[in-house]
Design a protein around this motif. Structure first.
Motif, PDB file in Angstrom:
ATOM      1  N   GLY A 248       0.835  -1.196   0.000  1.00 42.22           N
ATOM      2  CA  GLY A 248       0.000   0.000   0.000  1.00 42.22           C
ATOM      3  C   GLY A 248       0.864   1.239   0.000  1.00 42.22           C
ATOM      4  N   GLY A 249       0.332   2.319   0.516  1.00 42.05           N
ATOM      5  CA  GLY A 249       1.071   3.566   0.557  1.00 42.05           C
ATOM      6  C   GLY A 249       0.888   4.276   1.883  1.00 42.05           C
ATOM      7  N   TRP A 250       1.833   5.161   2.188  1.00 44.85           N
ATOM      8  CA  TRP A 250       1.737   5.967   3.401  1.00 44.85           C
ATOM      9  C   TRP A 250       2.233   7.370   3.086  1.00 44.85           C
ATOM     10  CZ3 TRP A 250       5.827   8.309   5.961  1.00 44.85           C
ATOM     11  CH2 TRP A 250       7.104   7.921   5.579  1.00 44.85           C
ATOM     12  N   CYS A 251       1.751   8.335   3.874  1.00 44.85           N
ATOM     13  CA  CYS A 251       2.099   9.738   3.672  1.00 44.85           C
ATOM     14  C   CYS A 251       1.880  10.468   4.991  1.00 44.85           C
ATOM     15  CB  CYS A 251       1.186  10.324   2.595  1.00 44.85           C
ATOM     16  SG  CYS A 251       1.405  12.082   2.280  1.00 44.85           S
ATOM     17  N   ILE A 252       2.725  11.452   5.287  1.00 48.61           N
ATOM     18  CA  ILE A 252       2.477  12.309   6.445  1.00 48.61           C
ATOM     19  C   ILE A 252       1.916  13.611   5.909  1.00 48.61           C
ATOM     20  CG2 ILE A 252       3.481  13.606   8.361  1.00 48.61           C
ATOM     21  CD1 ILE A 252       5.494  11.372   8.690  1.00 48.61           C
ATOM     22  N   GLN A 253       0.679  13.901   6.267  1.00 49.52           N
ATOM     23  CA  GLN A 253       0.040  15.129   5.816  1.00 49.52           C
ATOM     24  C   GLN A 253       0.190  16.180   6.892  1.00 49.52           C
ATOM     25  OE1 GLN A 253      -3.950  13.996   4.831  1.00 49.52           O
ATOM     26  NE2 GLN A 253      -3.342  13.238   2.833  1.00 49.52           N
ATOM     27  N   ARG A 254       0.655  17.324   6.493  1.00 47.88           N
ATOM     28  CA  ARG A 254       0.864  18.427   7.432  1.00 47.88           C
ATOM     29  C   ARG A 254      -0.133  19.536   7.143  1.00 47.88           C
ATOM     30  NH1 ARG A 254       5.236  16.725   9.845  1.00 47.88           N
ATOM     31  NH2 ARG A 254       6.927  15.772   8.724  1.00 47.88           N
ATOM     32  N   PRO A 255      -0.865  19.967   8.144  1.00 47.72           N
ATOM     33  CA  PRO A 255      -1.787  21.085   7.946  1.00 47.72           C
ATOM     34  C   PRO A 255      -1.021  22.332   7.502  1.00 47.72           C
ATOM     35  CG  PRO A 255      -2.218  19.973  10.022  1.00 47.72           C
ATOM     36  CD  PRO A 255      -0.930  19.418   9.491  1.00 47.72           C
ATOM     37  N   THR A 256      -1.634  23.170   6.687  1.00 47.66           N
ATOM     38  CA  THR A 256      -0.945  24.348   6.174  1.00 47.66           C
ATOM     39  C   THR A 256      -1.005  25.532   7.123  1.00 47.66           C
ATOM     40  OG1 THR A 256      -2.944  24.979   4.995  1.00 47.66           O
ATOM     41  CG2 THR A 256      -1.305  23.706   3.773  1.00 47.66           C
ATOM     42  N   GLY A 257      -1.969  25.574   8.011  1.00 51.85           N
ATOM     43  CA  GLY A 257      -2.092  26.712   8.910  1.00 51.85           C
ATOM     44  C   GLY A 257      -1.897  26.343  10.362  1.00 51.85           C
ATOM     45  N   ASP A 258      -1.607  27.345  11.176  1.00 55.81           N
ATOM     46  CA  ASP A 258      -1.497  27.126  12.617  1.00 55.81           C
ATOM     47  C   ASP A 258      -2.883  26.875  13.198  1.00 55.81           C
ATOM     48  OD1 ASP A 258       1.196  27.595  12.400  1.00 55.81           O
ATOM     49  OD2 ASP A 258       1.090  29.665  13.099  1.00 55.81           O
ATOM     50  N   ILE A 259      -2.913  26.191  14.339  1.00 58.63           N
ATOM     51  CA  ILE A 259      -4.172  25.946  15.038  1.00 58.63           C
ATOM     52  C   ILE A 259      -4.051  26.464  16.467  1.00 58.63           C
ATOM     53  CG2 ILE A 259      -4.788  23.946  13.630  1.00 58.63           C
ATOM     54  CD1 ILE A 259      -3.861  22.176  15.973  1.00 58.63           C
ATOM     55  N   ARG A 260      -5.199  26.665  17.104  1.00 58.35           N
ATOM     56  CA  ARG A 260      -5.203  27.116  18.503  1.00 58.35           C
ATOM     57  C   ARG A 260      -5.315  25.914  19.428  1.00 58.35           C
ATOM     58  NH1 ARG A 260      -5.223  32.443  18.978  1.00 58.35           N
ATOM     59  NH2 ARG A 260      -6.055  33.648  17.235  1.00 58.35           N
ATOM     60  N   ASN A 261      -4.500  25.929  20.473  1.00 62.10           N
ATOM     61  CA  ASN A 261      -4.597  24.864  21.461  1.00 62.10           C
ATOM     62  C   ASN A 261      -5.672  25.228  22.487  1.00 62.10           C
ATOM     63  OD1 ASN A 261      -3.422  26.725  23.181  1.00 62.10           O
ATOM     64  ND2 ASN A 261      -1.441  25.682  23.278  1.00 62.10           N
ATOM     65  N   ALA A 262      -5.835  24.390  23.511  1.00 64.33           N
ATOM     66  CA  ALA A 262      -6.879  24.609  24.514  1.00 64.33           C
ATOM     67  C   ALA A 262      -6.702  25.930  25.258  1.00 64.33           C
ATOM     68  CB  ALA A 262      -6.906  23.447  25.505  1.00 64.33           C
ATOM     69  N   GLY A 263      -5.449  26.411  25.359  1.00 69.64           N
ATOM     70  CA  GLY A 263      -5.181  27.677  26.041  1.00 69.64           C
ATOM     71  C   GLY A 263      -5.348  28.898  25.150  1.00 69.64           C
ATOM     72  N   GLY A 264      -5.648  28.673  23.858  1.00 68.30           N
ATOM     73  CA  GLY A 264      -5.847  29.782  22.936  1.00 68.30           C
ATOM     74  C   GLY A 264      -4.613  30.224  22.170  1.00 68.30           C
ATOM     75  N   SER A 265      -3.470  29.601  22.449  1.00 68.27           N
ATOM     76  CA  SER A 265      -2.229  29.966  21.749  1.00 68.27           C
ATOM     77  C   SER A 265      -2.174  29.293  20.380  1.00 68.27           C
ATOM     78  CB  SER A 265      -1.011  29.520  22.554  1.00 68.27           C
ATOM     79  OG  SER A 265      -1.009  30.126  23.824  1.00 68.27           O
ATOM     80  N   LEU A 266      -1.592  30.006  19.405  1.00 70.90           N
ATOM     81  CA  LEU A 266      -1.396  29.422  18.075  1.00 70.90           C
ATOM     82  C   LEU A 266      -0.162  28.537  18.066  1.00 70.90           C
ATOM     83  CD1 LEU A 266      -2.164  32.420  15.680  1.00 70.90           C
ATOM     84  CD2 LEU A 266      -3.487  30.315  15.947  1.00 70.90           C
ATOM     85  N   LEU A 267      -0.252  27.390  17.421  1.00 78.34           N
ATOM     86  CA  LEU A 267       0.899  26.513  17.297  1.00 78.34           C
ATOM     87  C   LEU A 267       0.860  25.784  15.972  1.00 78.34           C
ATOM     88  CD1 LEU A 267      -0.064  23.302  18.026  1.00 78.34           C
ATOM     89  CD2 LEU A 267      -0.374  24.434  20.196  1.00 78.34           C
ATOM     90  N   LYS A 268       2.033  25.345  15.530  1.00 74.06           N
ATOM     91  CA  LYS A 268       2.166  24.591  14.276  1.00 74.06           C
ATOM     92  C   LYS A 268       1.897  23.116  14.609  1.00 74.06           C
ATOM     93  CE  LYS A 268       3.621  25.898  10.743  1.00 74.06           C
ATOM     94  NZ  LYS A 268       2.856  26.520   9.689  1.00 74.06           N
ATOM     95  N   PRO A 269       0.837  22.539  14.052  1.00 76.69           N
ATOM     96  CA  PRO A 269       0.508  21.145  14.374  1.00 76.69           C
ATOM     97  C   PRO A 269       1.498  20.168  13.730  1.00 76.69           C
ATOM     98  CG  PRO A 269      -0.964  21.979  12.705  1.00 76.69           C
ATOM     99  CD  PRO A 269      -0.113  23.139  13.139  1.00 76.69           C
ATOM    100  N   GLU A 270       1.621  19.011  14.346  1.00 77.80           N
ATOM    101  CA  GLU A 270       2.463  17.951  13.785  1.00 77.80           C
ATOM    102  C   GLU A 270       1.712  17.276  12.644  1.00 77.80           C
ATOM    103  OE1 GLU A 270       4.120  15.300  16.633  1.00 77.80           O
ATOM    104  OE2 GLU A 270       4.442  16.899  18.081  1.00 77.80           O
ATOM    105  N   GLY A 271       2.396  16.414  11.897  1.00 75.45           N
ATOM    106  CA  GLY A 271       1.786  15.738  10.773  1.00 75.45           C
ATOM    107  C   GLY A 271       0.839  14.625  11.194  1.00 75.45           C
ATOM    108  N   LEU A 272       0.001  14.226  10.248  1.00 69.13           N
ATOM    109  CA  LEU A 272      -0.948  13.154  10.433  1.00 69.13           C
ATOM    110  C   LEU A 272      -0.542  12.005   9.521  1.00 69.13           C
ATOM    111  CD1 LEU A 272      -3.665  12.099  11.565  1.00 69.13           C
ATOM    112  CD2 LEU A 272      -4.764  13.227   9.641  1.00 69.13           C
ATOM    113  N   LEU A 273      -0.222  10.838  10.072  1.00 67.10           N
ATOM    114  CA  LEU A 273       0.180   9.686   9.283  1.00 67.10           C
ATOM    115  C   LEU A 273      -1.051   9.068   8.656  1.00 67.10           C
ATOM    116  CD1 LEU A 273       2.346   7.678   8.374  1.00 67.10           C
ATOM    117  CD2 LEU A 273       1.924   6.437  10.494  1.00 67.10           C
ATOM    118  N   ARG A 274      -1.036   8.943   7.338  1.00 65.95           N
ATOM    119  CA  ARG A 274      -2.174   8.350   6.608  1.00 65.95           C
ATOM    120  C   ARG A 274      -1.709   7.103   5.913  1.00 65.95           C
ATOM    121  NH1 ARG A 274      -7.302  11.073   6.412  1.00 65.95           N
ATOM    122  NH2 ARG A 274      -6.939  13.112   7.213  1.00 65.95           N
TER     123      ARG A 274
END
Length: 85
Positions: free
Chosen positions: A59-85
């Motif tokens: 099969g195949g695998w890929c790490i998808q990385r979001p293009t934008g920052d997201i807010r954590n529970a405290g409201g701070s912006l952070l660069k999310p890690e990749g999602l293994l698909r």
């Protein structure tokens, strides 16, 4: 299974660095998709039909990385890690 039940199988895989020759929209962009190899013998389970063998193909695998920052529970912006698909 027709009932929608799932069957857990013991499968060992290898995440290779070999570029995939195929593209699958659910995995990710072809240029970022690599081969996933199944290692070992086919899996065997027992059903109402008796002993059955399950063969897997590569099969195949890929790490998808979001293009934008997201807010954590405290409201701070952070660069999310990749999602293994």
């Amino acid at each position: 299974a027709e009932s929608g039940a799932r069957l857990g199988l013991d499968v060992e895989v290898e995440f290779t660095s070999t570029p995939s020759s195929q593209r699958e929209a659910l995995v990710g962009p072809k240029e970022e998709t690599y081969e996933l190899r199944v290692i070992g013998e086919p899996c065997v389970f027992v059903s109402e039909k008796g002993q059955e063998k399950v063969d897997f193909t590569k099969g195949g695998w890929c790490i998808q990385r979001p293009t934008g920052d997201i807010r954590n529970a405290g409201g701070s912006l952070l660069k999310p890690e990749g999602l293994l698909r």
